[in-house]
Design a protein around this motif. Structure first.
Motif, mmCIF file in Angstrom:
data_model
loop_
_atom_site.group_PDB
_atom_site.id
_atom_site.type_symbol
_atom_site.label_atom_id
_atom_site.label_comp_id
_atom_site.label_asym_id
_atom_site.label_seq_id
_atom_site.Cartn_x
_atom_site.Cartn_y
_atom_site.Cartn_z
ATOM 1 N N LEU A 1 0.825 -1.205 0.000
ATOM 2 C CA LEU A 1 0.000 0.000 0.000
ATOM 3 C C LEU A 1 0.860 1.256 0.000
ATOM 4 C CD1 LEU A 1 -2.797 -0.851 2.587
ATOM 5 C CD2 LEU A 1 -2.933 -0.893 0.109
ATOM 6 N N LYS A 2 0.388 2.280 -0.679
ATOM 7 C CA LYS A 2 1.083 3.566 -0.684
ATOM 8 C C LYS A 2 0.865 4.253 0.650
ATOM 9 C CE LYS A 2 0.906 4.223 -5.612
ATOM 10 N NZ LYS A 2 0.649 5.146 -6.693
ATOM 11 N N ASP A 3 1.768 5.163 0.988
ATOM 12 C CA ASP A 3 1.696 5.865 2.270
ATOM 13 C C ASP A 3 0.359 6.567 2.470
ATOM 14 O OD1 ASP A 3 4.239 5.015 2.818
ATOM 15 O OD2 ASP A 3 5.191 6.932 2.403
ATOM 16 N N GLU A 4 -0.187 7.146 1.420
ATOM 17 C CA GLU A 4 -1.461 7.846 1.520
ATOM 18 C C GLU A 4 -2.577 6.886 1.943
ATOM 19 O OE1 GLU A 4 0.592 7.989 -1.099
ATOM 20 O OE2 GLU A 4 1.229 10.096 -1.116
ATOM 21 N N ALA A 5 -2.580 5.689 1.372
ATOM 22 C CA ALA A 5 -3.594 4.688 1.710
ATOM 23 C C ALA A 5 -3.426 4.210 3.152
ATOM 24 C CB ALA A 5 -3.520 3.507 0.749
ATOM 25 N N VAL A 6 -2.193 4.026 3.581
ATOM 26 C CA VAL A 6 -1.925 3.617 4.962
ATOM 27 C C VAL A 6 -2.428 4.684 5.930
ATOM 28 C CG1 VAL A 6 -0.119 3.079 6.647
ATOM 29 C CG2 VAL A 6 0.045 2.169 4.323
ATOM 30 N N ALA A 7 -2.125 5.942 5.635
ATOM 31 C CA ALA A 7 -2.556 7.046 6.494
ATOM 32 C C ALA A 7 -4.075 7.082 6.609
ATOM 33 C CB ALA A 7 -2.031 8.375 5.958
ATOM 34 N N ARG A 8 -4.761 6.932 5.486
ATOM 35 C CA ARG A 8 -6.235 6.934 5.512
ATOM 36 C C ARG A 8 -6.777 5.782 6.348
ATOM 37 N NH1 ARG A 8 -5.733 8.253 0.112
ATOM 38 N NH2 ARG A 8 -6.075 6.096 -0.504
ATOM 39 N N ARG A 9 -6.239 4.583 6.137
ATOM 40 C CA ARG A 9 -6.724 3.408 6.878
ATOM 41 C C ARG A 9 -6.496 3.539 8.377
ATOM 42 N NH1 ARG A 9 -5.842 -2.373 3.941
ATOM 43 N NH2 ARG A 9 -6.979 -1.895 2.051
ATOM 44 N N LEU A 10 -5.362 4.130 8.755
ATOM 45 C CA LEU A 10 -5.036 4.257 10.174
ATOM 46 C C LEU A 10 -5.596 5.530 10.804
ATOM 47 C CD1 LEU A 10 -1.330 3.039 10.163
ATOM 48 C CD2 LEU A 10 -3.377 1.748 10.805
ATOM 49 N N GLY A 11 -6.030 6.463 9.981
ATOM 50 C CA GLY A 11 -6.553 7.725 10.494
ATOM 51 C C GLY A 11 -5.473 8.624 11.073
ATOM 52 N N VAL A 12 -4.297 8.609 10.439
ATOM 53 C CA VAL A 12 -3.180 9.445 10.881
ATOM 54 C C VAL A 12 -2.697 10.277 9.700
ATOM 55 C CG1 VAL A 12 -2.466 7.803 12.668
ATOM 56 C CG2 VAL A 12 -1.421 7.684 10.411
ATOM 57 N N SER A 13 -1.790 11.211 9.978
ATOM 58 C CA SER A 13 -1.265 12.065 8.910
ATOM 59 C C SER A 13 -0.236 11.305 8.074
ATOM 60 C CB SER A 13 -0.625 13.319 9.490
ATOM 61 O OG SER A 13 0.610 13.004 10.108
ATOM 62 N N LEU A 14 -0.027 11.813 6.877
ATOM 63 C CA LEU A 14 0.976 11.242 5.987
ATOM 64 C C LEU A 14 2.368 11.361 6.604
ATOM 65 C CD1 LEU A 14 1.616 9.968 3.271
ATOM 66 C CD2 LEU A 14 1.654 12.265 2.280
ATOM 67 N N ARG A 15 2.618 12.463 7.272
ATOM 68 C CA ARG A 15 3.914 12.659 7.941
ATOM 69 C C ARG A 15 4.149 11.582 9.012
ATOM 70 N NH1 ARG A 15 7.231 17.716 9.474
ATOM 71 N NH2 ARG A 15 8.345 16.972 11.280
ATOM 72 N N THR A 16 3.102 11.243 9.751
ATOM 73 C CA THR A 16 3.213 10.202 10.774
ATOM 74 C C THR A 16 3.564 8.864 10.134
ATOM 75 O OG1 THR A 16 1.700 11.321 12.274
ATOM 76 C CG2 THR A 16 1.959 8.941 12.580
#
Length: 59
Positions: free
Chosen positions: A6-21
């Motif tokens: 998964l791309k970072d953007e998709a991971v961030a969305r799934r986890l509900g965190v920022s892309l920077r995190t």
């Protein structure tokens, strides 16, 4: 999610965190595991029992 590619953007969305995190956590994880790639980090984490097939596809 790393081993799934998964791309970072998709991971961030799934986890509900920022892309920077996500970037920071992935960097910390790869360093801790001695991995060279995100995919390798996911595989090494699974081999160490940090993640397993039973929880890999939770939605």
């Amino acid at each position: 999610m790393l081993a799934a590619g998964l791309k970072d953007e998709a991971v961030a969305r799934r986890l509900g965190v920022s892309l920077r995190t996500v970037h920071r956590r992935v960097s910390e994880l790869t360093d801790r595991l001695g991995a060279r790639t995100r995919f390798q980090a996911g595989l090494l984490a699974a081999r160490r029992g940090w993640w397993g097939p039973d929880g890999a596809d939770e939605r």
